[in-house]
Design a protein around this motif. Structure first.
Motif, PDB file in Angstrom:
ATOM      1  N   UNK A 242       0.808  -1.214   0.000  1.00 54.38           N
ATOM      2  CA  UNK A 242       0.000   0.000   0.000  1.00 54.38           C
ATOM      3  C   UNK A 242       0.846   1.272   0.000  1.00 54.38           C
ATOM      4  N   UNK A 243       0.249   2.330  -0.566  1.00 58.41           N
ATOM      5  CA  UNK A 243       0.882   3.645  -0.554  1.00 58.41           C
ATOM      6  C   UNK A 243       0.364   4.458   0.622  1.00 58.41           C
ATOM      7  N   UNK A 244       0.704   5.748   0.641  1.00 57.15           N
ATOM      8  CA  UNK A 244       0.240   6.621   1.722  1.00 57.15           C
ATOM      9  C   UNK A 244      -1.289   6.688   1.725  1.00 57.15           C
ATOM     10  N   UNK A 245      -1.899   6.535   2.891  1.00 52.20           N
ATOM     11  CA  UNK A 245      -3.358   6.513   2.937  1.00 52.20           C
ATOM     12  C   UNK A 245      -3.995   7.883   2.731  1.00 52.20           C
TER      13      UNK A 245
ATOM     14  N   UNK B 220      -3.511  12.517  14.827  1.00 52.48           N
ATOM     15  CA  UNK B 220      -2.768  11.945  15.947  1.00 52.48           C
ATOM     16  C   UNK B 220      -2.866  10.412  15.953  1.00 52.48           C
ATOM     17  N   UNK B 221      -4.060   9.910  15.607  1.00 57.86           N
ATOM     18  CA  UNK B 221      -4.223   8.448  15.574  1.00 57.86           C
ATOM     19  C   UNK B 221      -3.391   7.804  14.458  1.00 57.86           C
ATOM     20  N   UNK B 222      -3.268   8.508  13.339  1.00 55.25           N
ATOM     21  CA  UNK B 222      -2.439   7.975  12.243  1.00 55.25           C
ATOM     22  C   UNK B 222      -0.974   7.967  12.666  1.00 55.25           C
TER      23      UNK B 222
ATOM     24  N   UNK C 161       0.221   5.129  14.937  1.00 55.44           N
ATOM     25  CA  UNK C 161       0.466   3.787  14.387  1.00 55.44           C
ATOM     26  C   UNK C 161       1.573   3.823  13.325  1.00 55.44           C
ATOM     27  N   UNK C 162       2.310   4.908  13.285  1.00 53.06           N
ATOM     28  CA  UNK C 162       3.488   4.947  12.420  1.00 53.06           C
ATOM     29  C   UNK C 162       3.254   5.400  10.992  1.00 53.06           C
ATOM     30  N   UNK C 163       2.095   6.008  10.708  1.00 57.36           N
ATOM     31  CA  UNK C 163       1.868   6.545   9.359  1.00 57.36           C
ATOM     32  C   UNK C 163       2.623   7.867   9.262  1.00 57.36           C
ATOM     33  N   UNK C 164       3.590   7.932   8.363  1.00 55.01           N
ATOM     34  CA  UNK C 164       4.440   9.127   8.295  1.00 55.01           C
ATOM     35  C   UNK C 164       3.863  10.202   7.393  1.00 55.01           C
TER      36      UNK C 164
END
Ligand code: GDD
Ligand code: MG
Length: 351
Positions: A50-53, A67-69, A72-75
């Motif tokens: 997957x790519x960036x959400x 903040x929730x993203x 969980x390590x979503x940069x």
């Protein structure tokens, strides 16, 4: 490459007093101690390529979601901010324009697919989920709008029904039929529920939207063009977006398009809409109770009892939902779970 598109528009008012206007149900750890439904939805896609959400949500929830993203390590992500939701057909169109923009920058657009996922669904069987997506990728690459079909278990009228033809073709798509029809569909054994998850390319979706609801296509395009960007936040023009007709993808596109395909999904799936659904989904103790937090039961059965801040004790009661929070307590017959909405409405109007 697959871009996760997370639809996070709702508040989930039937899960009051845990869900609040500024703390929607998808941001709550309802079924997991650690992660919210939104976080679980994203984590579920991590083993796919997957790519960036892209998250589409209400302006008011932006910091909570960012903040929730992050936690969980979503940069990097795109958080598309709707001033006011116009239902899912426009929300997904915004995400499609955003996909085209961000992916064309890295010249990968032609093999990029959008995996549209409601932020408030629960799936435990990750292996079945992945297998179904992998099957759908082949169809979506050829231009299909793929939905995922779930075996129906009751004549639910809040879902879409799909009759499948040969080679995954959708022979018929009926969104929210009346009870009589839903009953007939269930008995025929030929229909699947629409799970509300979709896979397609941005181009396939936008082409079908403009073919069947060009009014929605045009107004979303106008509103998207007048966006403003602020780090990961993409703010949509309020005035132009307010002019967009309100419609779901199901009525606007899926019932009408000839490019729909359905891939059956055999794993577990639940749309935790109300407290009774959460009860059904959860593991129960020997008295058929679901007790969460600081709760004691003596001779109670078939109850869901959740405590946030104080000890809650239940003696000899049956079929109740009891939810304790710092400023509100809900005590309800489990069979009336849909009516919580009425209380929320009264709180809003009597304030
Ligand atoms: N961003 C955004 N903006 N999200 C939205 C909006 C909006 O305006 N409206 C709805 N959503 C989100 C909701 O939060 C939810 O996660 C998802 O989109 C689906 O919307 P619902 O309002 O829950 O749809 P539904 O349950 O009535 O029907 C859909 O889901 C069923 C399965 O749960 C349909 O796709 C049915 O066909 C399907 O069976
Ligand atoms: Mg729903």
């Amino acid at each position: 490459k697959i871009i996760p598109i997370i639809l996070s528009g709702g508040v989930g008012s039937r899960l009051w007093p845990l869900s609040r206007e500024h703390y929607p149900k998808q941001c709550l750890p309802l079924t997991d101690k650690e992660y919210s439904l939104l976080q679980q939805t994203l984590l579920r896609t991590q083993s796919l390529e997957v790519g960036n959400p892209i998250v589409v949500c209400n302006e008011d929830h932006r910091f909570l979601i960012a903040q929730q993203l992050q936690s969980i390590g979503v940069k990097k992500s795109s958080i598309l901010l709707e001033p006011k939701g116009r239902n899912t057909a426009p929300a997904i169109a915004l995400a499609a324009f955003e996909t085209q923009r961000t992916q064309s920058e890295i010249a990968e657009l032609s093999d990029t697919l959008m995996l549209v996922l409601p932020a408030d669904h629960v799936i435990r069987d990750i292996a079945a989920f992945e297998e179904t997506i992998t099957q759908a990728v082949e169809l979506a690459k050829k231009g299909a709008l793929v939905t995922f079909g779930v075996q129906p278990t009751c004549p639910e009228t809040g879902y879409g029904y799909i009759r499948s033809g040969e080679d995954f073709a959708v022979a018929e798509f009926v969104e929210k039929p009346n009870l009589e029809k839903a009953q007939a569909y269930l008995e025929s054994g030929e229909y699947l529920w629409n799970s509300g998850m979709f896979l397609f390319s941005a181009k396939a979706y936008l082409d079908e939207l403009s073919a069947h609801r060009n009014d929605i296509f045009q107004s979303v395009q106008n509103a998207y063009q007048q966006r403003s960007e602020d780090m990961d936040f993409v703010r949509i023009d309020a005035q132009l977006f307010a002019e967009c007709p309100e419609e779901s993808i199901d009525f606007a596109v899926m019932e009408k398009t000839k490019k729909a395909k359905v891939v059956p999904y055999h794993g577990d799936w639940s749309d935790i809409g109300a407290w009774d659904a959460l009860y059904d989904y959860s593991d129960k103790d020997s008295d058929q109770n679901v007790l969460l937090g600081d709760v004691m039961s003596e001779g109670s059965s078939n109850c869901l009892i959740r405590s946030e801040s104080r000890l809650v004790a239940a003696v000899g009661v049956k079929d109740l939902v009891i939810v304790e929070t710092a400023d509100a307590i809900l005590v309800m017959d489990k069979n009336n779970a849909q009516d919580v909405k009425k209380i929320v409405k009264r709180i809003q109007t009597e304030d």
